[in-house]
Write a protein that holds these residues in place. Sequence first.
Motif, PDB file in Angstrom:
ATOM      1  N   ALA A  43      -0.629  -3.895   1.353  1.00  0.00           N
ATOM      2  CA  ALA A  43      -0.642  -4.835   0.135  1.00  0.00           C
ATOM      3  C   ALA A  43      -1.315  -6.106   1.380  1.00  0.00           C
ATOM      4  CB  ALA A  43       0.101  -5.868  -0.090  1.00  0.00           C
ATOM      5  N   ASN A  44      -1.053  -6.481   2.642  1.00  0.00           N
ATOM      6  CA  ASN A  44      -1.367  -6.410   3.637  1.00  0.00           C
ATOM      7  C   ASN A  44      -2.622  -6.371   4.707  1.00  0.00           C
ATOM      8  OD1 ASN A  44      -2.042  -9.219   5.605  1.00  0.00           O
ATOM      9  ND2 ASN A  44      -0.151  -9.891   5.797  1.00  0.00           N
ATOM     10  N   PRO A  45      -3.847  -5.761   4.285  1.00  0.00           N
ATOM     11  CA  PRO A  45      -4.321  -4.842   5.220  1.00  0.00           C
ATOM     12  C   PRO A  45      -3.949  -5.258   6.450  1.00  0.00           C
ATOM     13  CG  PRO A  45      -5.672  -5.234   3.510  1.00  0.00           C
ATOM     14  CD  PRO A  45      -3.981  -5.962   3.225  1.00  0.00           C
ATOM     15  N   ALA A  46      -4.716  -6.438   6.232  1.00  0.00           N
ATOM     16  CA  ALA A  46      -5.512  -7.059   7.506  1.00  0.00           C
ATOM     17  C   ALA A  46      -4.181  -7.613   8.870  1.00  0.00           C
ATOM     18  CB  ALA A  46      -6.106  -8.448   7.319  1.00  0.00           C
ATOM     19  N   GLY A  47      -3.441  -8.082   8.316  1.00  0.00           N
ATOM     20  CA  GLY A  47      -1.852  -8.482   8.840  1.00  0.00           C
ATOM     21  C   GLY A  47      -1.344  -7.002   9.019  1.00  0.00           C
TER      22      GLY A  47
END
Length: 246
Positions: free
Chosen positions: A216-220
């Motif tokens: 849900a937070n691909p960058a993190g």
Amino acid sequence: MLELNRQQEISSGDKGHNSVLEEERPTYEALRFPGLHPAIRRFVETGKLNGELGYQHAFSAMASTRIGREYGAPQAKESRLFVSGEYMRTITLRDGSDIDDFLRPVEWILLNPTSQIALIVVPEEAEFLIPMLRETTSSKRGALTHLITYVLPLSRDMSNFDGLLHSLPPLPAGHQVSGRLWMKLDIFAGRLYAGFDKCTNLRRYMESPDGAALSANPAGFLLEWLALRRKGQDITHTPMSYVCQG
């Protein structure tokens, strides 16, 4: 004389301290390689990955790590990038321990250029595959799969290198591997250095609904994954890190 005795006591104390550290250092039992799984053998012979044993989606393997669980990474269902069952088997894990610190590098990929299905294999499997591929290459039908040597770019000067070093047998003339497939391979392998086009495509991927395949937070998640993959290396000022940080 007193000074000499004092130095001997200190030296003796250091040895005792070091022996305690050696005793506390954990030891791990390496798992034995059981041989080439029938599913991989069939992939070479038929060009198809069938069944549910002997391999898994690469992003599902990522989801099984501690970082994957922390970020709620989903089990992949739609992907053409897989890892062999042996890839995630390295040591006998202790209770409460994770595979994160014992992940293998990506070195060998078994690719079907027609279906664009890629299977990451381990060196022991590659040893079995090389003579099999040489035999199929000399047959009338020819090889349906190709064993590719993959090398991560290690510096900014290698940013435009695609990672493909050698193929057995050679890929068909003019053949290009799917950009989306290679992007996922670079993600899984922990690539840090890439050209502008690759970075742009990765950013678009993470911002699209498809990015949910990572988290849900691909960058993190990707930033943490890259740090894990490149353990001991400062990833802050690298193209992929910049992509993750926006």
